[in-house]
Design an enzyme around this catalytic site. Structure first.
Site, mmCIF file in Angstrom:
data_model
loop_
_atom_site.group_PDB
_atom_site.id
_atom_site.type_symbol
_atom_site.label_atom_id
_atom_site.label_comp_id
_atom_site.label_asym_id
_atom_site.label_seq_id
_atom_site.Cartn_x
_atom_site.Cartn_y
_atom_site.Cartn_z
ATOM 1 N N SER A 121 0.814 -1.220 0.000
ATOM 2 C CA SER A 121 0.000 0.000 0.000
ATOM 3 C C SER A 121 0.842 1.262 0.000
ATOM 4 O O SER A 121 0.375 2.328 -0.403
ATOM 5 C CB SER A 121 -0.955 0.010 1.193
ATOM 6 O OG SER A 121 -0.256 0.159 2.409
ATOM 7 N N LYS A 157 0.563 4.524 6.916
ATOM 8 C CA LYS A 157 -0.104 5.404 5.953
ATOM 9 C C LYS A 157 0.303 6.858 6.198
ATOM 10 O O LYS A 157 0.733 7.224 7.293
ATOM 11 C CB LYS A 157 -1.631 5.307 6.097
ATOM 12 C CG LYS A 157 -2.236 3.956 5.742
ATOM 13 C CD LYS A 157 -2.198 3.683 4.259
ATOM 14 C CE LYS A 157 -2.950 2.399 3.903
ATOM 15 N NZ LYS A 157 -2.303 1.203 4.449
#
Length: 214
Positions: A121, A157
């Site tokens: 990701s 993230k």
């Protein structure tokens, strides 16, 4: 957390750590000379530290000085290593820190720990198998990378606080951006630096296993 060391043991331990930071391999004789203590006193303190699992002693034979080496636990206590808690862990970080998998023998400061990246990701910036070092107990600035806990899983993230909401954005556009209630997200640490590729680290002996061979 380990109990505080008695003052004499603490002095000997910190001096051994200081010599290691200078790239030296300390001996009992070095510690005796640096601290101005009797050899027997230093030996007693070193034996106590060895029983506590903080140092390993390597006698070199009659008339030769005993070499002193810090164990992984000792290196962590002295700030000479960063703990590796494995792949990005599921569940609370406190539990993961009790299952330390290895350590990176680099100068550290309190609250630093390392994670092995899992997934894509954050590719192409953070790749699967990279090792990231993050810091606990600090508030992330807008747009920083953080390790965050959501629904029992930890993820890396970019983080964007927005009032009572928080936006978690991946680097890889193939993955979705999440907008979540801030109350549902726990920041476990803020990204500080990257070590590229776990296999490369092990090949260079930068990553030490959480074990110690006597």
């Amino acid at each position: 957390m380990a109990p505080p060391l008695p003052e004499g043991q603490k002095r000997v331990f910190l001096e051994a750590a200081r010599l290691l930071r200078q790239g030296l391999s300390p001996t009992a004789h070095d510690l005796t000379r640096a601290l101005g203590l009797r050899p027997q006193t230093v030996r007693q303190h070193l034996e106590a530290l060895a029983r506590k699992g903080l140092v390993v002693l390597y006698p070199q034979g009659h008339g030769r000085p005993t070499h002193v080496e810090l164990t992984p636990e000792g290196r962590l206590l002295a700030g000479l290593a960063i703990p590796v808690v494995g792949r990005v862990p599921a569940g609370p970080l406190e539990e993961a820190l009790e299952e330390v998998e290895g350590l990176i023998p680099l100068p550290a400061r309190p609250n630093l720990f390392a994670l092995v990246v899992e997934g894509n990701s954050m590719a192409e910036y953070l790749l699967d198998g990279d090792v990231v070092v993050v810091e606990r107990g600090v508030r992330p600035r807008r747009g920083e990378i953080a390790a965050v806990l959501h629904e029992g899983k930890t993820t890396l993230k970019y983080i964007y606080p927005e009032g009572d909401m928080v936006v978690l954005k991946p680097h890889n556009p193939a993955y979705p951006t999440l907008r979540l209630p801030a109350s549902e997200v726990e920041v476990q640490g803020v990204f500080r630096f990257l070590l590229r590729g776990r296999e490369a680290l092990e090949a260079m002996r930068l990553l030490l296993r959480w074990s110690y061979e006597h």
